[in-house]
Design an enzyme around this catalytic site. Sequence first.
Site, PDB file in Angstrom:
ATOM      1  N   ASN A  48       0.871  -1.180   0.000  1.00  0.00           N
ATOM      2  CA  ASN A  48       0.000   0.000   0.000  1.00  0.00           C
ATOM      3  C   ASN A  48       0.906   1.227   0.000  1.00  0.00           C
ATOM      4  OD1 ASN A  48      -1.803   2.047   0.484  1.00  0.00           O
ATOM      5  ND2 ASN A  48      -2.428   1.354   2.515  1.00  0.00           N
ATOM      6  N   LYS A  72       0.087   4.209  -0.122  1.00  0.00           N
ATOM      7  CA  LYS A  72      -0.569   5.385   0.487  1.00  0.00           C
ATOM      8  C   LYS A  72      -0.324   6.594  -0.424  1.00  0.00           C
ATOM      9  CE  LYS A  72      -0.248   3.111   4.898  1.00  0.00           C
ATOM     10  NZ  LYS A  72      -0.176   3.168   6.332  1.00  0.00           N
ATOM     11  N   HIS A 118      -9.602   1.310   5.038  1.00  0.00           N
ATOM     12  CA  HIS A 118      -8.321   1.474   5.739  1.00  0.00           C
ATOM     13  C   HIS A 118      -8.528   2.400   6.933  1.00  0.00           C
ATOM     14  CE1 HIS A 118      -4.192   2.479   6.616  1.00  0.00           C
ATOM     15  NE2 HIS A 118      -3.838   1.425   5.908  1.00  0.00           N
ATOM     16  N   GLU A 169      -6.865   4.739   8.020  1.00  0.00           N
ATOM     17  CA  GLU A 169      -6.624   6.165   7.722  1.00  0.00           C
ATOM     18  C   GLU A 169      -7.856   6.803   7.084  1.00  0.00           C
ATOM     19  OE1 GLU A 169      -2.974   5.466   5.603  1.00  0.00           O
ATOM     20  OE2 GLU A 169      -2.053   4.840   7.492  1.00  0.00           O
ATOM     21  N   GLU A 191      -5.400  -4.921  10.594  1.00  0.00           N
ATOM     22  CA  GLU A 191      -4.368  -3.900  10.796  1.00  0.00           C
ATOM     23  C   GLU A 191      -4.632  -3.156  12.104  1.00  0.00           C
ATOM     24  OE1 GLU A 191      -2.395  -2.697   6.820  1.00  0.00           O
ATOM     25  OE2 GLU A 191      -4.082  -1.358   7.169  1.00  0.00           O
ATOM     26  N   GLY A 200       2.627   2.205  10.770  1.00  0.00           N
ATOM     27  CA  GLY A 200       3.600   3.284  10.609  1.00  0.00           C
ATOM     28  C   GLY A 200       4.340   3.655  11.889  1.00  0.00           C
ATOM     29  N   SER A 251       3.480  -2.228  10.249  1.00  0.00           N
ATOM     30  CA  SER A 251       4.943  -2.291  10.428  1.00  0.00           C
ATOM     31  C   SER A 251       5.551  -3.641  10.049  1.00  0.00           C
ATOM     32  CB  SER A 251       5.333  -1.916  11.875  1.00  0.00           C
ATOM     33  OG  SER A 251       4.942  -0.585  12.156  1.00  0.00           O
TER      34      SER A 251
HETATM   35  P1  13P Z   1       3.019   0.300   7.633  1.00  0.00           P
HETATM   36  O1  13P Z   1       3.495  -0.990   7.042  1.00  0.00           O
HETATM   37  O2  13P Z   1       3.733   1.502   7.158  1.00  0.00           O
HETATM   38  O3  13P Z   1       2.926   0.209   9.130  1.00  0.00           O
HETATM   39  O4  13P Z   1       1.503   0.500   7.110  1.00  0.00           O
HETATM   40  C1  13P Z   1       0.606  -0.533   7.227  1.00  0.00           C
HETATM   41  C2  13P Z   1      -0.623  -0.174   6.478  1.00  0.00           C
HETATM   42  O5  13P Z   1      -1.371   0.696   6.875  1.00  0.00           O
HETATM   43  C3  13P Z   1      -0.879  -0.883   5.221  1.00  0.00           C
HETATM   44  O6  13P Z   1      -2.156  -0.604   4.751  1.00  0.00           O
END
Ligand code: 13P
Length: 256
Positions: A13, A15, A99, A101, A171, A177, A217
């Site tokens: 992803n 982002k 997601h 976010e 997740e 992150g 992560s």
């Molecule tokens: P990270 O791997 O940067 O922690 O992000 C995970 C994520 O949100 C994947 O959709």
Amino acid sequence: MNRKYRKTVVAGNFKMNLLPSDIKEYSETLRQLSGKARHCDMLVCAPFVMLPQAVKAFKDCRIAVGAQNLSDKESGAFTGEVSANQLRDLGVKYVIIGHSERRAYYGETDELVNAKVKAALGAQLNPIVCVGETLKQREQGVTEELVSMQVKLALYGVPSDKMRHVIIAYEPVWAIGTGKTATAEDANEICNKIRSVIRGLYGARISRAVTIQYGGSVNPKNAAELFAMPDIDGALVGGASLNPSDFAAIIEAANQ
Ligand code: 13P
């Protein structure tokens, strides 16, 4: 993972990172490094503006392309939105839905997530449905209830014959992150819980076949331990997917 019953899927992803002009080089490196992976499915979820380049760059290889969002509406006067059919027409195969976010920053509700899942399935896209608890919710002891509810609401009204297209990504929000990964055991426990919720909704056969990813992560160092767990069928990778070498190392761990 358990390849006897279900696919292992590793998804990147991006982002809101990288530029359309970065895709060519990225794809060349990733294709080269992951060319031998035969035992897992692979995809990258790019921002809308990069999807045409990404589809072209990953043509004729085993790496598919996904989007990170879509509209719940089919077509019409919805300025700024992108429909499932538009993605499908472009050659996009997957779409991330719900997601954390998008839930946290753009107010996406479980109801909207459900409508988007149905929109995706209606256009033969494979939705990657994200669920997960915040740190506060984990501390409050409601992780299992919350994640179960998110799964049930996301899949509400989804017929069983569509379930082979659905991927769930667990997740935990506090692991995204942050460099903090859930322990492999804790992540597996929740993935197992998700599978039991799906068993309750759709029966044993479908629950055994559904791919449940872990995200938060994931990196080349912790991937193998996560994938060794019976209910973790791959990963949704954020930060580490931006570097094709790291992403290829995670794919390699899933390909074992
Ligand atoms: P990270 O791997 O940067 O922690 O992000 C995970 C994520 O949100 C994947 O959709």
